[in-house]
Scaffold this active site. Sequence first.
Site, PDB file in Angstrom:
ATOM      1  N   PHE A 150      46.491  32.502  30.254  1.00 16.63           N
ATOM      2  CA  PHE A 150      47.133  33.234  29.442  1.00 16.63           C
ATOM      3  C   PHE A 150      48.535  32.477  29.069  1.00 16.63           C
ATOM      4  O   PHE A 150      49.149  32.556  27.732  1.00 16.63           O
ATOM      5  CB  PHE A 150      47.955  34.468  30.284  1.00 16.63           C
ATOM      6  CG  PHE A 150      46.719  35.398  30.398  1.00 16.63           C
ATOM      7  CD1 PHE A 150      46.436  36.541  29.447  1.00 16.63           C
ATOM      8  CD2 PHE A 150      46.019  35.622  31.504  1.00 16.63           C
ATOM      9  CE1 PHE A 150      45.464  37.272  29.536  1.00 16.63           C
ATOM     10  CE2 PHE A 150      45.079  36.565  31.804  1.00 16.63           C
ATOM     11  CZ  PHE A 150      44.743  37.333  30.730  1.00 16.63           C
ATOM     12  N   GLN A 173      44.145  36.293  40.871  1.00 22.12           N
ATOM     13  CA  GLN A 173      44.802  37.080  39.820  1.00 22.12           C
ATOM     14  C   GLN A 173      44.019  37.194  38.552  1.00 22.12           C
ATOM     15  O   GLN A 173      44.396  37.692  37.643  1.00 22.12           O
ATOM     16  CB  GLN A 173      46.026  36.316  39.377  1.00 22.12           C
ATOM     17  CG  GLN A 173      46.984  35.878  40.694  1.00 22.12           C
ATOM     18  CD  GLN A 173      48.058  34.936  40.504  1.00 22.12           C
ATOM     19  OE1 GLN A 173      49.014  35.301  39.587  1.00 22.12           O
ATOM     20  NE2 GLN A 173      47.856  33.820  40.977  1.00 22.12           N
ATOM     21  N   HIS A 219      44.937  41.903  40.086  1.00 24.47           N
ATOM     22  CA  HIS A 219      45.324  42.276  38.397  1.00 24.47           C
ATOM     23  C   HIS A 219      44.022  42.977  37.979  1.00 24.47           C
ATOM     24  O   HIS A 219      43.955  43.387  36.810  1.00 24.47           O
ATOM     25  CB  HIS A 219      45.557  41.096  37.585  1.00 24.47           C
ATOM     26  CG  HIS A 219      46.851  40.593  37.863  1.00 24.47           C
ATOM     27  ND1 HIS A 219      47.121  39.145  37.848  1.00 24.47           N
ATOM     28  CD2 HIS A 219      47.870  41.037  38.743  1.00 24.47           C
ATOM     29  CE1 HIS A 219      48.608  38.962  37.948  1.00 24.47           C
ATOM     30  NE2 HIS A 219      48.927  39.985  38.809  1.00 24.47           N
TER      31      HIS A 219
END
Length: 247
Positions: free
Chosen positions: A36, A102, A120
């Site tokens: 990301f 994550q 997540h």
Amino acid sequence: MDIEKVKQAAEIIRKARYAVAFTGAGISVPSGIPPFRGENGLWNTTDPIFLEIGFFKKKPLQSWLKIKEIFYDKLGDALPNEAHKVLAHMQQRSYLESIITQNIDHLHQKAGSKHVYEIHGTYTQLVCTACSTEYDMSFADLNFLPPTCFVCKGILKPDIVFFNEPIPAFAKKRSFEEAAKADVFLIIGTNAEVLPAAEIPVKAKEHGATIIEINIEETHFTREITDIFLLGDAAEIMTAIGEMLYL
């Protein structure tokens, strides 16, 4: 790759009573999934607003069009790389107890890992925003957006943690419990700057764990809690560790 440090890490893992891995986007980059953040991160080309829960509720079609593009059109074809596979083999040989991730890409499970705590969430499940009914992603025809609930016709969203949403309570609880039990804690492919994820390795350190970190650059963990830092690609380093553990 510092082979002596890799040997040292492998020996610590071999002797571990309760080893836990904590993974982030960097472990999946060799599988073709962009992170990301960073130089080639998704946020350089995609506005994060599409993954903000308030925006999603107001404009689900706009969010879903972007979500389908960045996740569902790509993740389904992604395959586990050697780092995922070595962790799965470590679990099978009792060198590793659990994985806290994550990532939402489900690649640890595809590689065969068990006891994976996805803090997540996961793109492989959908949840109704109206009645909370859960579905496997195969339920939805993503040629018709936004997908809707069979029970109440509410809008379905990916079962991932959007901005301004809380971490799933069960995954959060188990992640901190696993960190507290660990005597060896592997940080792989993450700088975990977002709370509460950033607190999980710290919890392990506070309970006496030896911290082994594998990253392509130094992080705040390197400077604050890491005992052995292995600089480099997660797949290459985990492959080397696996060979030293005879996996």
